[in-house]
Design a protein around this motif. Structure first.
Motif, PDB file in Angstrom:
ATOM      1  N   VAL A  58       0.772  -1.316   0.231  1.00 15.27           N
ATOM      2  CA  VAL A  58       0.002  -0.081  -0.015  1.00 15.27           C
ATOM      3  C   VAL A  58       0.898   1.497   0.005  1.00 15.27           C
ATOM      4  CG1 VAL A  58      -1.759   1.230   1.368  1.00 15.27           C
ATOM      5  CG2 VAL A  58      -2.215  -1.202   0.986  1.00 15.27           C
ATOM      6  N   LEU A  59       2.028   1.096   0.425  1.00 12.06           N
ATOM      7  CA  LEU A  59       2.868   2.129   0.726  1.00 12.06           C
ATOM      8  C   LEU A  59       3.781   2.396  -0.499  1.00 12.06           C
ATOM      9  CD1 LEU A  59       4.194   2.154   4.292  1.00 12.06           C
ATOM     10  CD2 LEU A  59       2.650   3.753   3.459  1.00 12.06           C
ATOM     11  N   GLY A  60       3.824   1.521  -1.574  1.00 18.82           N
ATOM     12  CA  GLY A  60       4.499   1.711  -2.638  1.00 18.82           C
ATOM     13  C   GLY A  60       5.637   0.708  -3.106  1.00 18.82           C
ATOM     14  N   TYR A  61       5.706  -0.244  -2.305  1.00 18.89           N
ATOM     15  CA  TYR A  61       6.816  -1.083  -2.333  1.00 18.89           C
ATOM     16  C   TYR A  61       6.599  -2.348  -3.557  1.00 18.89           C
ATOM     17  CZ  TYR A  61      10.162  -4.603  -1.251  1.00 18.89           C
ATOM     18  OH  TYR A  61      11.347  -5.645  -1.407  1.00 18.89           O
ATOM     19  N   CYS A  62       7.637  -2.341  -4.298  1.00 21.23           N
ATOM     20  CA  CYS A  62       7.674  -3.380  -5.403  1.00 21.23           C
ATOM     21  C   CYS A  62       8.678  -4.574  -5.082  1.00 21.23           C
ATOM     22  CB  CYS A  62       8.283  -2.532  -6.728  1.00 21.23           C
ATOM     23  SG  CYS A  62       8.200  -3.770  -8.265  1.00 21.23           S
ATOM     24  N   GLU A  63       7.971  -5.491  -4.856  1.00 17.35           N
ATOM     25  CA  GLU A  63       8.717  -6.913  -4.387  1.00 17.35           C
ATOM     26  C   GLU A  63       9.682  -7.277  -5.498  1.00 17.35           C
ATOM     27  OE1 GLU A  63       7.963 -11.086  -2.236  1.00 17.35           O
ATOM     28  OE2 GLU A  63       6.236  -9.813  -2.780  1.00 17.35           O
TER      29      GLU A  63
END
Length: 151
Positions: free
Chosen positions: A28-33
């Protein structure tokens, strides 16, 4: 002793749930795994706009049918630069598709939706017809991948 075992098992069952909730929160905070970075580290606002325009150029139709049933052939934009030159101030990056809209939290937790690129541009025709204004919203995920937005 039994109470301790029950608490231990309860904690063991709770850990995967807590892990998934944490993972959803960072998405939700914008992290791209896939890229092990936050979207703000991967792309600037202008880069997201350029990616959206490039995506738009690949999905743009070649014809449009008028209300009267006349088929108009659209002159395609060749490059992102040409698009921006003809349509200055065409685009903006927003966290919502429109006022009052919020994407489902379950989709945002999966990282499939992070923001939206709003695009307003002109469609130019091969025929002697006045260009028409067109608007489109493209959704992007936490890795910057674009998709056509539909509600």
């Amino acid at each position: 002793m039994r109470k301790v075992k029950k608490r231990y098992y309860f904690m063991l069952l709770l850990l995967p749930f807590l892990y998934m909730e944490f993972k959803g929160f960072v998405n939700v905070l914008g992290y791209c795994e896939k890229k092990d970075a936050n979207i703000s580290q991967l792309y600037s606002e202008q880069e997201l706009i350029d990616r959206a325009i490039k995506f738009l150029l690949t999905i743009s139709p070649s014809t449009q049918v008028t209300v009267e049933g006349r088929r108009l052939h659209i002159i395609p934009y060749k490059t992102v630069e040409e698009f921006k030159k003809i349509n200055p101030n065409c685009c903006s990056v927003e966290r919502t598709a429109h006022e009052g809209f919020t994407q489902y939290l379950s989709i945002r937790k999966q990282g499939k939706s992070y923001g939206y690129v709003h695009i307003a541009y002109l469609l130019n025709y091969e025929e002697d017809v006045e260009p028409s204004k067109f608007g489109l919203i493209l959704e992007f995920d936490t890795c910057g991948e674009m998709s056509y937005f539909s509600q």
